[in-house]
Write a protein that holds these residues in place. Structure first.
Motif, mmCIF file in Angstrom:
data_model
loop_
_atom_site.group_PDB
_atom_site.id
_atom_site.type_symbol
_atom_site.label_atom_id
_atom_site.label_comp_id
_atom_site.label_asym_id
_atom_site.label_seq_id
_atom_site.Cartn_x
_atom_site.Cartn_y
_atom_site.Cartn_z
ATOM 1 N N VAL A 72 0.818 -1.214 0.000
ATOM 2 C CA VAL A 72 0.000 0.000 0.000
ATOM 3 C C VAL A 72 0.851 1.264 0.000
ATOM 4 O O VAL A 72 0.540 2.231 -0.693
ATOM 5 C CB VAL A 72 -0.963 -0.017 1.205
ATOM 6 N N THR A 73 1.921 1.276 0.785
ATOM 7 C CA THR A 73 2.770 2.472 0.862
ATOM 8 C C THR A 73 4.241 2.085 0.840
ATOM 9 O O THR A 73 4.628 1.035 1.365
ATOM 10 C CB THR A 73 2.500 3.278 2.148
ATOM 11 N N GLY A 74 5.041 2.962 0.284
ATOM 12 C CA GLY A 74 6.472 2.718 0.271
ATOM 13 C C GLY A 74 7.063 2.724 1.666
ATOM 14 O O GLY A 74 7.863 1.858 2.034
ATOM 15 N N ALA A 75 6.676 3.714 2.483
ATOM 16 C CA ALA A 75 7.206 3.806 3.844
ATOM 17 C C ALA A 75 6.807 2.589 4.664
ATOM 18 O O ALA A 75 7.604 2.059 5.453
ATOM 19 C CB ALA A 75 6.704 5.086 4.510
ATOM 20 N N GLY A 76 5.572 2.132 4.490
ATOM 21 C CA GLY A 76 5.104 0.968 5.234
ATOM 22 C C GLY A 76 5.840 -0.301 4.849
ATOM 23 O O GLY A 76 6.207 -1.104 5.704
ATOM 24 N N PHE A 77 6.079 -0.483 3.545
ATOM 25 C CA PHE A 77 6.782 -1.684 3.093
ATOM 26 C C PHE A 77 8.218 -1.695 3.606
ATOM 27 O O PHE A 77 8.716 -2.717 4.086
ATOM 28 C CB PHE A 77 6.752 -1.754 1.563
ATOM 29 N N TRP A 122 2.386 -5.488 -10.994
ATOM 30 C CA TRP A 122 1.420 -4.490 -11.464
ATOM 31 C C TRP A 122 1.380 -3.328 -10.489
ATOM 32 O O TRP A 122 1.551 -3.496 -9.282
ATOM 33 C CB TRP A 122 0.031 -5.126 -11.566
ATOM 34 N N THR A 123 1.177 -2.134 -11.027
ATOM 35 C CA THR A 123 1.015 -0.921 -10.218
ATOM 36 C C THR A 123 -0.284 -0.238 -10.614
ATOM 37 O O THR A 123 -0.576 -0.089 -11.804
ATOM 38 C CB THR A 123 2.191 0.055 -10.437
ATOM 39 N N SER A 124 -1.054 0.181 -9.647
ATOM 40 C CA SER A 124 -2.313 0.874 -9.916
ATOM 41 C C SER A 124 -2.038 2.189 -10.642
ATOM 42 O O SER A 124 -1.355 3.057 -10.102
ATOM 43 C CB SER A 124 -3.043 1.160 -8.604
ATOM 44 N N PRO A 125 -2.556 2.366 -11.864
ATOM 45 C CA PRO A 125 -2.346 3.625 -12.582
ATOM 46 C C PRO A 125 -2.905 4.833 -11.841
ATOM 47 O O PRO A 125 -2.338 5.919 -11.867
ATOM 48 C CB PRO A 125 -3.074 3.396 -13.916
ATOM 49 N N ALA A 126 -4.053 4.652 -11.163
ATOM 50 C CA ALA A 126 -4.688 5.747 -10.442
ATOM 51 C C ALA A 126 -4.151 5.889 -9.019
ATOM 52 O O ALA A 126 -4.515 6.823 -8.309
ATOM 53 C CB ALA A 126 -6.196 5.536 -10.393
ATOM 54 N N GLU A 127 -3.293 4.944 -8.608
ATOM 55 C CA GLU A 127 -2.723 4.933 -7.256
ATOM 56 C C GLU A 127 -3.817 4.883 -6.197
ATOM 57 O O GLU A 127 -3.764 5.595 -5.181
ATOM 58 C CB GLU A 127 -1.788 6.125 -7.047
ATOM 59 N N VAL A 132 -6.735 -1.521 -7.002
ATOM 60 C CA VAL A 132 -6.040 -2.773 -6.677
ATOM 61 C C VAL A 132 -7.062 -3.857 -6.365
ATOM 62 O O VAL A 132 -6.948 -4.997 -6.833
ATOM 63 C CB VAL A 132 -5.085 -2.573 -5.488
ATOM 64 N N LEU A 133 -8.066 -3.501 -5.577
ATOM 65 C CA LEU A 133 -9.103 -4.469 -5.208
ATOM 66 C C LEU A 133 -9.856 -4.959 -6.442
ATOM 67 O O LEU A 133 -10.116 -6.166 -6.585
ATOM 68 C CB LEU A 133 -10.076 -3.839 -4.212
ATOM 69 N N ALA A 157 -12.888 -2.856 4.706
ATOM 70 C CA ALA A 157 -13.736 -3.179 3.556
ATOM 71 C C ALA A 157 -12.936 -3.909 2.483
ATOM 72 O O ALA A 157 -13.424 -4.862 1.856
ATOM 73 C CB ALA A 157 -14.356 -1.904 2.985
ATOM 74 N N PHE A 158 -11.713 -3.481 2.256
ATOM 75 C CA PHE A 158 -10.800 -4.106 1.298
ATOM 76 C C PHE A 158 -10.554 -5.564 1.694
ATOM 77 O O PHE A 158 -10.698 -6.489 0.891
ATOM 78 C CB PHE A 158 -9.495 -3.314 1.276
ATOM 79 N N ARG A 159 -10.207 -5.772 2.949
ATOM 80 C CA ARG A 159 -9.902 -7.121 3.437
ATOM 81 C C ARG A 159 -11.143 -8.011 3.434
ATOM 82 O O ARG A 159 -11.078 -9.193 3.081
ATOM 83 C CB ARG A 159 -9.309 -7.025 4.831
#
Length: 275
Positions: A72-77, A122-127, A132-133, A157-159
């Motif tokens: 989800v995020t670069g910092a988180g990863f 894959w990367t979400s074009p719309a970020e 992604v879901l 909701a995603f999960r």
């Protein structure tokens, strides 16, 4: 004068900022467009303790092969890998992730994946998490193990949508959020909104949106704040996840075409350029 109004469409307007991580970026962009800024961070993000929840989540990911990983995020990863390094699990984690399909929510998440020597599929074009879901749900997920790297927002909701599609969902929470370190600044911003002295409120995270409303409710100003937000403030949310608490409160809001901070600032500027 006309040129100045075009170049600085927010001249004479006051904009509230509830962001923590994005405060400097938004706080620099808005004054360039003429706005006065009122800061009132609505949340504080802190790392999950290294010896607790995050280690347990990492061990769950390592317990069996993982089919997909949502970054989800670069910092988180990066924080996840750093915590794994602290516990001597980094090599095993990277090896596990090498065999999985890695999906990045945006460019920063993709950069963190590549920085770890991994390759995203894959990367979400719309970020956006919603995109992604949508991509995930287009496939048969029954029996798959899917790790979701969270960043403060629990993404329930995603999960839940992945679980309903038959996947085993492995949430990896790298950060959690708490009340802001300076509650007085948030209280002052709430009072400014209620008094009608704030013209726009750009929101960049769901926890900040939720805690803005929650803090007002806990201090007996909830109804007054919601009334002011319905009638006198332009609410702008960077994306649908951020907008969820606002929508749940049945407040009007707008979103930019792209879930980016720059697009959010332009949306606010364009709204008042028309006045």
């Amino acid at each position: 004068m006309q040129d100045e109004e075009q170049d600085r469409p927010l001249l004479g307007r006051t904009v509230g900022i509830t962001a923590e991580r994005k405060a400097a970026e938004i706080g620099a962009a808005l004054p360039r467009r003429g706005a006065e800024v009122r800061d009132g961070a609505a949340m504080h993000t802190v790392p999950v303790p290294q010896d607790g929840e995050l280690r347990t989540a990492t061990e769950s990911v390592l317990a069996a092969p993982v089919d997909r990983v949502v970054v989800v995020t670069g910092a988180g990863f990066r924080g996840w890998l750093e915590a794994a390094e602290h516990h001597g699990l980094a090599d095993r984690l990277v090896e596990q992730l090498t065999g999985a399909e890695l999906l990045a929510r945006g460019a920063k998440a993709r950069g963190a994946i590549r920085g770890a020597g991994l390759v995203e599929s894959w990367t979400s074009p719309a970020e956006e998490s919603a995109e992604v879901l949508e991509r995930l749900l287009a496939e048969d997920l029954r029996g798959q193990r899917i790790a979701v790297q969270l960043h403060g927002e629990p993404m329930r909701a995603f999960r839940d949508a992945l679980a309903e599609a038959g996947a085993e969902v492995l949430p990896v929470r790298v950060y959690r959020w708490t009340d802001p370190e300076d509650l007085s600044a948030l209280d002052a911003l709430i009072d400014e909104i209620i008094a009608g002295r704030i013209d726009a409120l750009p929101l960049t995270s769901a926890p900040a949106a939720a805690n803005l409303l929650g803090r007002a409710e806990r201090t007996g100003r909830g109804e007054q704040l919601r009334g002011a937000l319905r009638e006198g403030v332009f609410l702008a949310c960077v994306g649908p996840v951020t907008a969820a608490p606002i929508a749940a409160a049945e407040l009007p809001y707008a979103m930019p075409d792209r879930a980016r901070t720059g697009a959010l600032v332009r949306l606010v500027a364009d709204r008042f350029a028309r006045d």
